[in-house]
Design an enzyme around this catalytic site. Structure first.
Site, mmCIF file in Angstrom:
data_model
loop_
_atom_site.group_PDB
_atom_site.id
_atom_site.type_symbol
_atom_site.label_atom_id
_atom_site.label_comp_id
_atom_site.label_asym_id
_atom_site.label_seq_id
_atom_site.Cartn_x
_atom_site.Cartn_y
_atom_site.Cartn_z
ATOM 1 N N GLU A 290 0.894 -0.032 -0.374
ATOM 2 C CA GLU A 290 -0.157 -0.434 -1.488
ATOM 3 C C GLU A 290 -0.038 -1.979 -1.602
ATOM 4 O O GLU A 290 0.716 -2.505 -2.164
ATOM 5 C CB GLU A 290 0.161 -0.008 -2.836
ATOM 6 N N CYS A 324 -3.815 -5.917 -8.221
ATOM 7 C CA CYS A 324 -4.338 -5.804 -7.021
ATOM 8 C C CYS A 324 -5.794 -5.383 -7.046
ATOM 9 O O CYS A 324 -6.349 -5.660 -5.981
ATOM 10 C CB CYS A 324 -3.512 -4.722 -6.186
#
Length: 537
Positions: A290, A324
């Site tokens: 990720e 993110c």
């Protein structure tokens, strides 16, 4: 060991923890208004390794409040030897845990969720204090862990394989999903509780044990969260199916390269994630990556402008631009561009009085996490101006204790400017002017990452184009909502340099399992597939 893995001491991003320098340091944990830290079982000096018992023989690091720069408390990190011990204990615990029926494993995860509920308020405050995110976001992060526990409890009774029709008479093909073994989780500073929760709840439910290396700059969240989980394990007389080892470069390298860690879930930068992926693949392990995102919000000419403005505000500024999934680019149809910029700047102006310490109830914009984030912010703004960009709002570092910057809007840059294509972990957004949705989609897709994306449109044709094969190439493809704030029910993750991993809901649980295809012959005779005859009689 590959060279880039030397950066493992900063796996979680840009850490501000540093070695404790003086026994006379004043710590926030001793101040009455921070009593919630002791509610979590924290002390001035905390062991950073849990493998059935608490220890930590490595260097002592100090955790700091990014809102004031003051020391909170310290953590004694683990050594490679302690990591090796944790791995060994985790492997042995897995051998016992995998034999526990899945619904019973789900019951343990349910208890973890209930224990988190008891400590949601103080643990959420700790998340806010150590990361710098505002109060409601800290509470929301712990709620996310609670939610994934609830999800995992249900999953424990329904995750399954399938029955497949065989071409051979009186044969049946079955599919079974079995646990991998020990799962290593390396989490990032910006979500130091929820990312571990996503992984741990699902990994435990599917029969794995879990080893956690939390971010070096948020070690107190790691310790406090593990204490909550460990109490549930203790009450149920379970082995250490969850272990923790805070540590530096050597600990990170050892975890990633150890063949006994069957899967490594890594959250962090694209570059380090690439190195982690290569190193784990070298030993034929599995990874969930990720990584970064350079997320775009597209505003079509038919968009509901009020909704789009509200979405942009949280998308760009939530967690001070350190998600993110933060909105880094806003691509606006040329008919609405000028009006949108004017309205967005007006909203940003209202935020200035709301910049403050993350635990202040009136704060909407807290500090960034470290001085390095501040430096990256300044560098990006100077580069943008040098390339011809205009700072429509913000652009300044605030002169006060802690790490505070103004949320910033930059216009006038080409869609493919180097600074636009680079993810800067700070509250900076680039507003771009496009002639059509088709052009906006091509700009959305041209960056190396592919995490999150969103379009605001009232045109059903454009909406379906956006989610179709000609649309966004990201893992998250939203319509009329923000790029950030994903719910746990869907699989979370992205494509391209974002790593391709998926965590949380949907069928992300399959990544924590190995698949077995099983053919059962109940005919009483042996028959080959595809009509093959192989008989020597």
């Amino acid at each position: 060991m590959i060279a880039h893995l030397r950066h493992f001491s900063r796996l979680a991003g840009r850490g501000h923890s540093r070695l404790a320098s003086s026994a006379s340091t004043s710590y926030l944990i001793d101040q009455p208004e921070y009593g919630f830290l002791k509610e979590l079982g924290l002390e001035i000096n905390n062991p950073g390794v849990y493998s059935g018992q608490w220890q930590g023989r490595g260097p002592t690091i100090t955790s700091y409040d990014p809102g004031t720069g003051q020391a909170i408390a310290t953590v004694r990190q683990g050594t490679v030897q302690e990591l090796q011990q944790a791995i060994g204990l985790g492997v042995e615990a897995y051998k016992q845990w995998r034999q526990v029926p899945a619904p019973v494993r789900g019951e343990i995860v349910r208890q973890i969720g209930d224990e988190l509920r008891k400590y949601k308020e103080p643990l959420g405050k700790l998340v806010s204090l150590e990361v710098g995110k505002i109060y409601s976001e800290g509470q929301g992060e712990v709620q996310e862990f609670i939610d994934i526990c609830d999800y995992a409890v249900g999953l424990s009774r329904i995750y399954s394989g399938q029955l497949i029709n065989s071409e051979r008479a009186d044969h049946t093909i079955l599919e079974a999903w079995r646990p991998l073994g020990l799962v290593g989780v390396i989490s990032a500073y910006n979500f130091p509780n929820a990312v571990f929760g996503w992984n741990a709840a699902i990994a435990l439910t599917t029969g794995n044990s879990v080893l956690w290396k939390g971010a070096p700059s948020t070690p107190l969240v790691s310790v406090a969260t593990t204490k909550i989980v460990a109490e549930v394990l203790r009450r149920n007389n379970l082995p250490p199916v969850v272990t923790l080892c805070q540590g530096g470069t050597d600990v990170g390298q050892s975890l990633v390269s150890d063949k006994r860690v069957n899967l490594v879930s890594f959250t962090g930068s694209c570059k380090t994630g690439q190195d982690v992926g290569v190193e784990v693949q070298r030993r034929f392990g599995k990874v969930i990556l990720e990584l970064g995102g350079n997320n775009a919000l597209i505003i079509d000419s038919s968009a509901n402008l009020k909704m789009a403005l509200d979405a942009a505000l949280f998308g760009c500024i939530g967690t001070s631009g350190q998600r993110c999934t933060t909105t880094r680019r806003i691509i606006v149809h040329e008919q609405l561009h000028d009006q949108f910029v004017t309205s967005l700047v007006a909203k940003y102006k209202h935020l200035i009085p709301k910049i403050g310490h993350q635990l202040d109830g009136q704060t909407l914009v807290g500090p960034v996490h470290t001085q390095q984030n501040v430096d990256s912010y300044k560098t990006a703004i100077e580069e943008a101006k040098a390339l011809g960009g205009t700072v429509a709002f913000g652009g300044k570092v605030l002169e006060r204790s802690g790490y505070y910057v103004e949320p910033t809007v930059i216009t006038g840059l080409p869609h493919d400017a180097s600074v636009v294509h680079r993810e800067t972990f700070a509250p900076i957004v680039y507003v771009l002017k496009a002639k059509s949705v088709d052009e906006a989609i091509s700009w959305n897709n041209e960056v190396e990452q592919g995490l999150s994306s969103a379009i605001f449109t009232e045109n059903i044709s454009q909406a379906f184009k956006w989610i179709g094969a000609r649309g966004s190439d990201c893992g998250i493809v939203n319509i009329n909502t923000t790029t950030n704030g994903a719910e746990i029910g869907g699989a979370f993750g992205g494509e391209k340099a974002t790593g391709g991993g998926r965590e949380s809901g949907s069928d992300a649980w399959k990544q924590y399992c190995k698949r077995a295809t099983i053919t059962v012959n109940h005919s009483g005779e042996l028959a080959c597939a595809q009509g093959v005859v192989f008989n020597v009689e």
